[in-house]
Motif scaffolding. Sequence first.
Motif, PDB file in Angstrom:
ATOM      1  N   ALA A 123     -62.438   2.878 -51.356  1.00 11.38           N
ATOM      2  CA  ALA A 123     -61.989   4.151 -50.769  1.00 11.38           C
ATOM      3  C   ALA A 123     -60.898   4.789 -51.634  1.00 11.38           C
ATOM      4  CB  ALA A 123     -61.459   3.908 -49.363  1.00 11.38           C
ATOM      5  N   LEU A 125     -57.456   7.314 -51.685  1.00 10.82           N
ATOM      6  CA  LEU A 125     -56.373   7.877 -50.878  1.00 10.82           C
ATOM      7  C   LEU A 125     -55.942   9.190 -51.528  1.00 10.82           C
ATOM      8  CD1 LEU A 125     -54.454   7.178 -48.523  1.00 10.82           C
ATOM      9  CD2 LEU A 125     -52.956   6.108 -50.202  1.00 10.82           C
ATOM     10  N   TYR A 135     -61.231  15.494 -54.223  1.00  6.75           N
ATOM     11  CA  TYR A 135     -61.998  15.277 -53.003  1.00  6.75           C
ATOM     12  C   TYR A 135     -63.494  15.458 -53.282  1.00  6.75           C
ATOM     13  CZ  TYR A 135     -63.791  15.854 -48.290  1.00  6.75           C
ATOM     14  OH  TYR A 135     -64.529  15.711 -47.143  1.00  6.75           O
ATOM     15  N   ARG A 144     -65.542   6.896 -49.567  1.00 11.02           N
ATOM     16  CA  ARG A 144     -64.735   7.219 -48.387  1.00 11.02           C
ATOM     17  C   ARG A 144     -63.373   7.728 -48.815  1.00 11.02           C
ATOM     18  NH1 ARG A 144     -61.330   4.312 -45.132  1.00 11.02           N
ATOM     19  NH2 ARG A 144     -61.683   2.355 -46.248  1.00 11.02           N
ATOM     20  N   VAL A 145     -62.893   8.767 -48.128  1.00 10.32           N
ATOM     21  CA  VAL A 145     -61.592   9.348 -48.480  1.00 10.32           C
ATOM     22  C   VAL A 145     -60.636   9.189 -47.310  1.00 10.32           C
ATOM     23  CG1 VAL A 145     -60.390  11.508 -48.976  1.00 10.32           C
ATOM     24  CG2 VAL A 145     -62.573  11.039 -50.067  1.00 10.32           C
ATOM     25  N   GLU A 146     -59.455   8.702 -47.611  1.00 10.09           N
ATOM     26  CA  GLU A 146     -58.371   8.658 -46.620  1.00 10.09           C
ATOM     27  C   GLU A 146     -57.419   9.791 -46.970  1.00 10.09           C
ATOM     28  OE1 GLU A 146     -57.208   6.400 -44.253  1.00 10.09           O
ATOM     29  OE2 GLU A 146     -58.953   5.069 -44.350  1.00 10.09           O
ATOM     30  N   HIS A 147     -57.220  10.724 -46.057  1.00  7.52           N
ATOM     31  CA  HIS A 147     -56.278  11.816 -46.336  1.00  7.52           C
ATOM     32  C   HIS A 147     -54.893  11.399 -45.903  1.00  7.52           C
ATOM     33  CE1 HIS A 147     -59.264  14.724 -47.507  1.00  7.52           C
ATOM     34  NE2 HIS A 147     -60.018  14.267 -46.526  1.00  7.52           N
ATOM     35  N   LEU A 148     -53.967  11.520 -46.804  1.00  8.42           N
ATOM     36  CA  LEU A 148     -52.596  11.141 -46.482  1.00  8.42           C
ATOM     37  C   LEU A 148     -51.813  12.412 -46.178  1.00  8.42           C
ATOM     38  CD1 LEU A 148     -50.379   9.066 -46.315  1.00  8.42           C
ATOM     39  CD2 LEU A 148     -50.195   9.103 -48.798  1.00  8.42           C
ATOM     40  N   LEU A 164     -51.345   1.699 -45.066  1.00 13.91           N
ATOM     41  CA  LEU A 164     -52.361   2.381 -45.869  1.00 13.91           C
ATOM     42  C   LEU A 164     -53.168   1.372 -46.665  1.00 13.91           C
ATOM     43  CD1 LEU A 164     -50.178   5.284 -47.292  1.00 13.91           C
ATOM     44  CD2 LEU A 164     -51.956   5.461 -45.542  1.00 13.91           C
ATOM     45  N   ASP A 165     -54.456   1.656 -46.767  1.00 13.00           N
ATOM     46  CA  ASP A 165     -55.277   0.734 -47.529  1.00 13.00           C
ATOM     47  C   ASP A 165     -56.353   1.517 -48.267  1.00 13.00           C
ATOM     48  OD1 ASP A 165     -55.946  -1.670 -48.507  1.00 13.00           O
ATOM     49  OD2 ASP A 165     -57.220  -2.248 -46.804  1.00 13.00           O
ATOM     50  N   ALA A 166     -56.200   1.635 -49.551  1.00 13.35           N
ATOM     51  CA  ALA A 166     -57.234   2.307 -50.345  1.00 13.35           C
ATOM     52  C   ALA A 166     -57.144   1.770 -51.762  1.00 13.35           C
ATOM     53  CB  ALA A 166     -57.029   3.811 -50.327  1.00 13.35           C
TER      54      ALA A 166
END
Length: 395
Positions: A123, A125, A135, A144-148, A164-166
């Motif tokens: 993923a 971040l 993006y 997979r994208v985690e938006h911070l 947080l984990d990416a």
Amino acid sequence: MLTMNMNYKNLKESYLFAEIGEKVRTYQREHPGEHIYRLGIGDVSLPLPCTVIKALHRAVDDQAFRESFHGYMPECGADFLREAVRRYYGERGIELSSDEVFISSGASDELGDIQDLFDRSTAALLPEPAYPAYYDACVMAGRRVEHLKTVRERDFLPEPEGRLDAGLIYICSPNNPTGAVYGRELLRDWVDFARAKGSVIIFDAAYEAFIDDDSLPKSIFEIEGARECAIEICSLSKTAGFTGTRLGYTIIPKALERNGMSLNAMWRRNRTTKTNGVSYIIQRGGEAVFSPEGQQEIRKNILVYKKNAREIMRAIDDSGLWYCGGDNSPYIWMECPFNMKSREFFDFLLNRAQVVGTPGVGFGAAGEGYFRLSAFGSPEDTREACSRLRSVLRT
Ligand code: MLT
């Protein structure tokens, strides 16, 4: 059976800057003869420095003679340019070997292409707001994208948090779109975080040359431990006017390893397969950027853009609206006036003042209600755009 990359269905219909370009062309068709003041996309307005032009001409002539002609170039870059970049870092106290430098056709290409090194299950971040190409490249890859989320009180600069984990972390400093710069301590926190989690930071340093404040890091490799967790991607587009000429470089330290694999060796393998290198002529132009004369000339151009930035900041100061950036960056990130949404303000400014900016929401949902102005226009246009902006903000 053929199956298309269905991830494309998850993309917005058009890329942010393509959408804005289209809106401006439509406006121009409907209002022929009106001059448009372009403070939108960060495209430079000053020509290439004289030293670069001379080097390009010489390189064209080299191609006319059997003795100096060049065919295929080394895929990872010509030795003369890799060496010039190595020296550029060395002057700032960052020791690299030239095979840690990869010459590219620009940062925007590399920022997406570099994802080839990481499995799709990794993923990413993305601090929000962010340069939209990060993006889109993740979406195309099915990543997979985690938006911070970030907050205005901290100029939208994100802090790492244990939860947080990416695997991949995109960091841009000076930031596009906000113009804010990561301080040494914050960047150290991110480096420590990445090392603890085994993540890799993709550090976008396309605007490093705009940093004047010596206390601020221009490269992530100024931070201890970054060689074991970061890749730095840089460009001559904004630094030296190569937006149309296309040239950049990527630094991958040999100390960067994951799963027992060297990312430097993997990228060499990738480039030797997927590119035939940047053209000899352009690389000679790039070499000239790093000469003492080249450095002086690009500095002069950067000062012109920085003066534009101050002009824009003064125009917003008069209105009392919040903004950040502009000091060590060519971008100014302002709140929209009159509680407008960012696309609404884009239309308002274009229709009322013929000034083009970039709606903040194009950089992610966290950018809603904000607006980016670029300092890369000509000084004349910027001055007039600022006077129009002032009167619009007074309305
Ligand atoms: C921007 O306006 O954000 C940049 O100029 C776009 C780019 O570098 O691709």
